[in-house]
Enzyme design. Sequence first.
Site, mmCIF file in Angstrom:
data_model
loop_
_atom_site.group_PDB
_atom_site.id
_atom_site.type_symbol
_atom_site.label_atom_id
_atom_site.label_comp_id
_atom_site.label_asym_id
_atom_site.label_seq_id
_atom_site.Cartn_x
_atom_site.Cartn_y
_atom_site.Cartn_z
ATOM 1 N N ASP A 1 35.488 -23.688 23.923
ATOM 2 C CA ASP A 1 36.068 -23.471 22.732
ATOM 3 C C ASP A 1 35.599 -22.023 22.186
ATOM 4 O O ASP A 1 34.470 -21.683 22.790
ATOM 5 C CB ASP A 1 35.726 -24.663 21.836
ATOM 6 C CG ASP A 1 36.505 -24.534 20.441
ATOM 7 O OD1 ASP A 1 37.478 -23.899 20.434
ATOM 8 O OD2 ASP A 1 35.624 -24.784 19.667
ATOM 9 N N CYS B 1 40.512 -26.077 22.637
ATOM 10 C CA CYS B 1 40.772 -25.102 21.828
ATOM 11 C C CYS B 1 42.210 -24.838 21.674
ATOM 12 O O CYS B 1 42.910 -24.467 22.695
ATOM 13 C CB CYS B 1 40.133 -23.675 21.954
ATOM 14 S SG CYS B 1 40.506 -22.411 20.498
ATOM 15 N N CYS C 1 43.250 -28.370 15.270
ATOM 16 C CA CYS C 1 42.276 -27.252 15.571
ATOM 17 C C CYS C 1 40.931 -28.434 15.947
ATOM 18 O O CYS C 1 40.680 -29.501 15.253
ATOM 19 C CB CYS C 1 42.019 -26.320 14.465
ATOM 20 S SG CYS C 1 40.254 -25.807 14.763
ATOM 21 N N HIS D 1 38.061 -27.799 15.715
ATOM 22 C CA HIS D 1 37.032 -27.959 14.857
ATOM 23 C C HIS D 1 37.176 -29.043 13.601
ATOM 24 O O HIS D 1 36.262 -29.546 13.092
ATOM 25 C CB HIS D 1 36.886 -26.615 14.222
ATOM 26 C CG HIS D 1 36.080 -25.652 14.823
ATOM 27 N ND1 HIS D 1 36.441 -24.929 16.166
ATOM 28 C CD2 HIS D 1 34.869 -24.975 14.654
ATOM 29 C CE1 HIS D 1 35.851 -24.227 16.424
ATOM 30 N NE2 HIS D 1 34.626 -24.295 15.532
#
Length: 282
Positions: A25, A88, A199, A201
């Site tokens: 990622d 990712c 995403c 994250h």
Amino acid sequence: MSRQAHPVPVSPSMLQRPVRIGIFDSGVGGLSVTQAIRARLPHAELLYAADTAHAPYGDRSEEFLCDRSERIARFLCDQGAQMIVVACNTATAAAVARLRAGSPALPLVGVEPGVKPAVALSAARRVGVLATTRTLASEKFRKLAEAHADGATLVLQPCPGLADAIEAADAQGNGLDVLVERYCAPLRDAGVDVAVLGCTHYVFARALFERALPGVRLVDTAEAIARQTARFAADLVERGEADADSAAGPALRAWSSGSPQVLADFAHRWLDLRLVVQDIHC
Ligand code: DGL
């Protein structure tokens, strides 16, 4: 008992290696996918690379992301990875086709926003998609939306700055709430009842999204990616190229192109994981 006169012939099963999976990622986001893969494949060896020196990926050009993805995938294969998970959404959208074309024999799993499951869950037929600017602008996302919107309204919300803020946040998410609120307000106004965390994250800020979007169901794809990874790993075992049950080395090794300490601290803070992180230069 007599000793064997000849060396024991090497059988195909003795040539097997543990399943070794490379995951990457732009930074810490792929650790959310890594956790799901660890839970599903506890005996696999996982090699994690964070391209922190070039993060965030969300504002980078497609050409840049293809180049970085190729370099990192090659690095992971050089460390012995037998398959690659692009953990990712942004790198998948930009580079997965090029990675596949460059290494047709390498099993490759990409991550894309869970539009299909989200639309299936939406009674209101209104779905929010939170992702990076680059993911939402990509041709791959346009095709995904076209294939799976099924007549539902998709409310696309780019979230510049959010991945970076998550990298820096403490485990309570302090400092993230203003950004999360800014990006969730348009989804509330649009009346979505399901929102995609597009995403890797953003999974770390799930509690804040839940608070900002009361009554809205959140969809992320970490579990689906782990299932797909397990299917590919089972294929490797079936072909005699890997052994599902023996991890020879440490179960999780990590590298960062930025500060190894930042990745190690994040893993400790958020996941209670003690990671030894090395430098990569590629
Ligand atoms: N974690 C990445 C994703 O899933 C990208 C975050 C970034 O570097 O912008 O899209």
